[in-house]
Scaffold this motif. Structure first.
Motif, PDB file in Angstrom:
ATOM      1  N   ILE A 496      -0.592  -0.743 -10.686  1.00 26.06           N
ATOM      2  CA  ILE A 496      -2.188  -0.800 -10.053  1.00 26.06           C
ATOM      3  C   ILE A 496      -2.031   0.125  -9.140  1.00 26.06           C
ATOM      4  N   ILE A 497      -2.906   0.999  -8.807  1.00 30.67           N
ATOM      5  CA  ILE A 497      -3.110   1.806  -7.700  1.00 30.67           C
ATOM      6  C   ILE A 497      -4.044   1.228  -6.551  1.00 30.67           C
ATOM      7  N   THR A 498      -3.670   1.246  -5.396  1.00 30.37           N
ATOM      8  CA  THR A 498      -4.564   0.700  -4.492  1.00 30.37           C
ATOM      9  C   THR A 498      -4.764   1.920  -3.374  1.00 30.37           C
ATOM     10  N   ILE A 499      -6.203   2.265  -3.534  1.00 29.97           N
ATOM     11  CA  ILE A 499      -6.148   3.563  -2.722  1.00 29.97           C
ATOM     12  C   ILE A 499      -6.705   3.217  -1.368  1.00 29.97           C
ATOM     13  N   THR A 500      -6.148   3.866  -0.458  1.00 28.37           N
ATOM     14  CA  THR A 500      -6.119   3.556   1.012  1.00 28.37           C
ATOM     15  C   THR A 500      -6.461   4.973   1.595  1.00 28.37           C
ATOM     16  N   THR A 501      -6.279   6.213   1.085  1.00 24.38           N
ATOM     17  CA  THR A 501      -6.602   7.324   1.830  1.00 24.38           C
ATOM     18  C   THR A 501      -7.040   8.313   0.857  1.00 24.38           C
ATOM     19  N   GLN A 539       0.291  20.486  -5.440  1.00 27.77           N
ATOM     20  CA  GLN A 539      -0.345  20.521  -4.047  1.00 27.77           C
ATOM     21  C   GLN A 539      -0.645  19.288  -3.576  1.00 27.77           C
ATOM     22  N   ASP A 540      -1.115  18.450  -4.574  1.00 29.27           N
ATOM     23  CA  ASP A 540      -1.848  17.106  -4.156  1.00 29.27           C
ATOM     24  C   ASP A 540      -0.784  16.208  -3.973  1.00 29.27           C
ATOM     25  N   PHE A 541       0.400  16.325  -4.766  1.00 28.50           N
ATOM     26  CA  PHE A 541       1.303  15.184  -4.437  1.00 28.50           C
ATOM     27  C   PHE A 541       1.940  15.664  -3.000  1.00 28.50           C
ATOM     28  N   ASN A 542       2.045  16.803  -2.677  1.00 26.57           N
ATOM     29  CA  ASN A 542       2.641  16.926  -1.359  1.00 26.57           C
ATOM     30  C   ASN A 542       1.730  16.465  -0.129  1.00 26.57           C
ATOM     31  N   HIS A 546       2.933  13.557   2.452  1.00 28.98           N
ATOM     32  CA  HIS A 546       2.720  13.845   3.830  1.00 28.98           C
ATOM     33  C   HIS A 546       1.979  12.906   4.563  1.00 28.98           C
ATOM     34  N   ASP A 547       0.783  12.273   3.778  1.00 28.37           N
ATOM     35  CA  ASP A 547      -0.277  11.523   4.388  1.00 28.37           C
ATOM     36  C   ASP A 547       0.140   9.928   4.211  1.00 28.37           C
ATOM     37  N   CYS A 548       0.936   9.578   2.995  1.00 26.49           N
ATOM     38  CA  CYS A 548       1.013   8.295   2.892  1.00 26.49           C
ATOM     39  C   CYS A 548       2.801   7.771   2.794  1.00 26.49           C
ATOM     40  N   PRO A 549       3.035   7.608   3.922  1.00 25.04           N
ATOM     41  CA  PRO A 549       4.477   6.995   3.709  1.00 25.04           C
ATOM     42  C   PRO A 549       4.521   5.753   3.216  1.00 25.04           C
ATOM     43  N   ILE A 550       5.751   5.664   2.500  1.00 28.20           N
ATOM     44  CA  ILE A 550       6.392   4.633   1.578  1.00 28.20           C
ATOM     45  C   ILE A 550       6.725   3.493   2.574  1.00 28.20           C
ATOM     46  N   LYS A 551       7.896   3.905   3.261  1.00 28.65           N
ATOM     47  CA  LYS A 551       8.601   3.104   4.134  1.00 28.65           C
ATOM     48  C   LYS A 551       7.939   2.314   5.234  1.00 28.65           C
TER      49      LYS A 551
END
Ligand code: ARG
Length: 587
Positions: A496-501, A539-542, A546-551
Motif C-alpha cells: 500500500i502507498i502512504t502519501i506524505t509528499t 521525471q516524476d520518479f526523479n 530527490h524529495d523522498c529519501p528511503i533510508k
C-alpha cells in the motif's frame, strides 16, 4: 477496475441520480492538477440541450459526488467543469489491485483484433539506409502496443524482392561472368549451393547497375527483359535470385536483431506471384482490369478523401507486374490466410498515393469490406541543417552508419564522464551499445510520426532533456534503489502507498494514468504518446527520488516508498517494452 473507469462509473451514477442522461459525462484526466485529478465536463452539453444553466447542473452533480469518501474534494469551476480530487487513502490502497497486473491497469477489450503489420520494407541486395530506420522502429512499436492491448499480431517484413532491381543485378552478373551456368540455356545440372558472390558484392553492384541502366538504353532493356524472365520462372535466374534472397535476408536479420526488431513472416513481393497471375486472369475476365495503351489497369475513380485517383497499373506494357499489383495480391493473401481486422502499413508518407490507389483497388474488388486498411506514414530524418540527414562526407547514411554513430556518441558520453563512471572497460563496450540503440530508437519514437525530425547524435545520447538515456538512467536508478535495499521487484497486496509528499502523490497519479495513454497511442497508432508518458514518468520518479529519501525514513514510509519504486519500475518496463527499448542493469 482502473481508476479512470471507477471514476467514470461514479460520475455516471451521479448524473443518473440527479435525473440526467449519463451517456456523455466527458470524464478525463485534469490538465489542472492544482484544482483536481480528474475532470467531468458533461454538464456543458447537457445544459445546452436542456436549456438550463450549466453551473447549476454541475453543482447538483458535484453535490452527489461529495458524499462519496472516494473524493477528497469536488469543485465546480469555470462555466461548469466538475473537478475531482481523489482521496490519498484511495490512491494508496488501490495500488496493488490496479497497477500490479501485467497490463498495469489497462483493461483489454473483450474481443481482441487480428492485425497484420507490414513494416521494415527492406529491399533485397540493397544496403539498409537512413530511410529504413523509421519504418522498422515505428512499426515494431505499433506492433508491441497492439499486443499490449491484446491484439493478435502478425508482422510481415514484405521484402522488395521482385522488381527491376533483381533484373539489374542479373544483367550486371551476366556481363561480368557470362560463363556462369545460370546464363547457359543448355545447362541442366544442379546449381551450386553457394553463391558465386557475397552480400557485400551485391550491395556494391546494385548502384553501379542502376546508374548504368540510366545511361545505357540497351542495358536497361535487357534488365527489363531479365526481370520478366525471372518472374516467369527462368531456371538459372531463379537460382541467382535465391542467392540474393538468402544472402540479403541473413544480413537484414542481423541488423534488425541489433535493433531488437523481429518479424513473424519473411515474405516478399515474390511470394504472391502465382496468386497474382490468377488474380489478374480473374479480374480480366470480370472486366475489372482493362487494357490501356498496351498496359493493363484498374480504373479507380475517387479516393476515400474524394480526389480523382490515377488508375492502378497491374501489368506494364512489357509484361512485368507492378508494385501496386503485388500489394493488391498480398491483401488478398492476408485476408485468406489470417482474416485480419486491420492491415497496417508503416511506410514513408511519400508513398501515400500508392496506398490510396491500392486501397481503392482493394475496395473495388471487394477485399476491403470488413477490414481497416491503414497507411501509417512518417516524415524524414533531417540533419541539424534541417535538410535530409547526410553522413559527414555528404553521402546517404546507411542504417549501419546511424547505429554506429549513436553508439559512438553514447560511448563518448562515457569517456567524458556524463555516464558510465563506475563501469569497467568491458561493461562500457557492452552498455554503450544498449544505450546508443535505445537512444536512437527513443529519439525517433518521441516525435509524432508524420513530422520530420532532426538527428543529432550528441543531443539524443545526452542524459539531460527528453532523451532515451534520461529515461534509462531513471530506470537504472529504480533498479539500483531496490537492489541496495535488498528488495525484489515482486509486489504483494500489502504494498500500500502512504502519501506524505506532493511528489509521491504526483508519481502515483501518473501511474494510474497509463491506460489513457495506451488507449490514445493505440487508437492513433502513435508511439510518441507512450514515449511522452514514459518521459513524464521518469521525471516524476526523479522528483520523488530527490524529495523522498528511503533510508532513515520510518518503517511504514520506507516500505511504501520501496513499493512505489517497484510499481514505477513495473510500469516503466511495460512502456519501454512497448517502445522496444532495452534497459541496461547499470550505466
Ligand atoms: N520495399 C518498399 C520500398 O522500399 C517498401 C515496402 C512497403 N510495404 C508494402 N507493402 N508496399 O519502398
Amino acid at each position: 477496475m482502473n481508476l479512470m473507469n471507477q471514476i467514470k462509473e461514479k460520475v455516471a451514477a451521479a448524473f443518473t441520480a440527479c435525473g440526467f442522461d449519463a451517456t456523455n459525462t466527458l470524464v478525463r484526466l485534469s490538465d489542472r492538477p492544482d484544482i483536481g485529478d480528474y475532470q467531468a465536463n458533461g454538464a456543458l452539453p447537457l445544459a445546452k440541450s436542456l436549456k438550463q444553466n450549466p453551473r447549476a447542473i454541475a453543482e447538483q452533480i458535484a453535490e452527489k459526488l461529495r458524499s462519496d469518501a472516494f473524493f477528497e474534494k469536488v469543485s465546480v469551476d469555470g462555466p461548469g467543469f466538475i473537478n475531482m480530487r481523489v482521496a490519498d487513502s484511495v490512491l494508496g490502497q488501490q495500488a496493488f489491485g490496479v497497477l500490479s497486473h501485467p497490463q498495469c491497469g489497462y483493461e483489454r477489450p473483450d474481443t481482441p483484433k487480428t492485425v497484420v503489420l507490414d513494416y521494415g520494407g527492406p529491399n533485397v541486395a540493397k544496403a539498409l539506409h537512413v530511410g529504413h530506420l523509421r519504418p522498422a522502429v515505428i512499426g515494431e512499436s505499433i506492433k508491441r502496443i497492439c499486443r499490449f492491448v491484446g491484439d493478435k499480431t502478425i508482422a510481415d517484413v514484405h521484402l522488395g524482392d521482385w522488381g527491376k532491381p533483381m533484373g539489374l543485378l542479373i544483367t550486371e552478373l551476366q556481363d561480368r561472368h557470362p560463363d556462369l551456368p545460370y546464363f547457359d540455356a543448355d545447362f541442366t545440372g544442379e546449381y551450386p549451393a553457394e553463391a558465386p558472390f557475397t552480400a557485400k558484392d551485391l550491395e556494391a553492384m546494385y548502384p553501379l547497375a542502376s546508374a548504368r541502366s540510366k545511361e545505357d538504353e540497351a542495358y536497361a532493356a535487357r534488365a527489363q527483359e531479365n526481370t520478366k524472365l525471372l518472374q516467369n520462372g527462368h531456371r538459372g535466374y531463379r537460382a541467382l535470385w535465391q542467392y540474393f534472397i538468402d544472402l540479403s535476408v541473413a544480413d537484414i536479420k542481423k541488423m534488425y536483431e541489433e535493433l531488437d526488431i523481429s518479424f513473424d513472416l519473411w515474405r516478399g513481393e515474390s511470394h504472391v506471384h502465382d496468386r497474382l497471375q490468377a488474380m489478374i486472369a480473374r479480374l480480366r475476365q470480370q472486366g475489372i482490369i482493362i487494357p490501356d495503351q498496351g498496359a493493363e489497369i484498374i480504373p479507380l475513380g475517387k479516393s476515400r478523401g474524394g480526389n480523382d485517383l490515377p488508375p492502378l497499373i497491374m501489368v506494364k506494357s512489357d509484361g512485368a507486374v507492378m508494385y501496386g499489383a503485388t500489394d493488391l495480391a498480398t491483401i488478398e493473401e492476408r485476408v485468406d490466410e489470417f482474416a485480419p481486422d486491420a492491415i497496417l502499413y508503416v511506410v514513408d508518407a511519400r508513398q501515400g498515393l500508392h496506398f490510396e490507389q491500392v486501397f481503392a483497388g482493394a475496395a473495388k474488388i471487394g477485399l476491403a469490406d470488413h477490414i481497416s486498411l491503414e497507411h501509417l506514414g512518417f516524415g524524414t530524418i533531417n540533419g541539424t541543417d534541417n535538410k535530409p540527414y547526410k553522413t559527414r562526407s555528404g553521402g546517404i547514411p546507411t542504417l549501419r552508419y546511424l547505429i554506429d554513430t549513436a553508439v559512438a556518441a553514447a560511448r563518448q558520453k562515457m569517456e567524458s564522464g556524463e555516464m558510465g563512471r563506475d563501469l569497467t572497460e568491458t561493461e562500457k563496450e557492452h552498455i554503450s551499445r544498449i544505450v546508443g540503440v535505445s537512444a536512437l530508437k527513443f529519439a525517433d519514437l518521441m516525435n509524432e510520426r508524420m513530422k520530420n525530425y532532426v538527428f543529432d547524435e550528441d543531443k539524443l545520447t545526452s542524459t539531460e532533456g527528453k532523451t532515451g538515456p534520461y529515461i534509462l538512467y531513471a530506470m537504472v536508478r529504480m533498479k539500483s534503489v531496490l537492489e541496495k535495499m535488498g528488495t525484489t521487484p515482486a509486489l504483494t497486496p500489502d504494498d500500500i502507498i502512504t502519501i506524505t509528499t506532493p511528489a509521491e502523490r504526483q508519481l502515483l497519479l501518473r501511474l494510474y494514468a497509463l491506460p489513457d495513454s495506451v488507449q490514445t497511442a493505440y487508437d492513433n497508432r502513435a508511439p510518441h504518446v507512450i514515449a511522452d508518458y514514459l518521459f513524464k514518468l521518469a521525471q516524476d520518479f526523479n522528483l520523488f527520488y530527490h524529495d523522498c529519501p528511503i533510508k532513515g525514513a520510518d518503517e511504514v514510509i520506507q516500505k511504501s516508498r520501496l513499493a512505489l519504486t517497484r510499481y514505477t519500475l513495473h510500469l516503466a518496463t511495460a512502456c519501454a517494452d512497448m517502445l522496444g527499448l532495452q534497459i541496461p542493469d547499470k550505466m
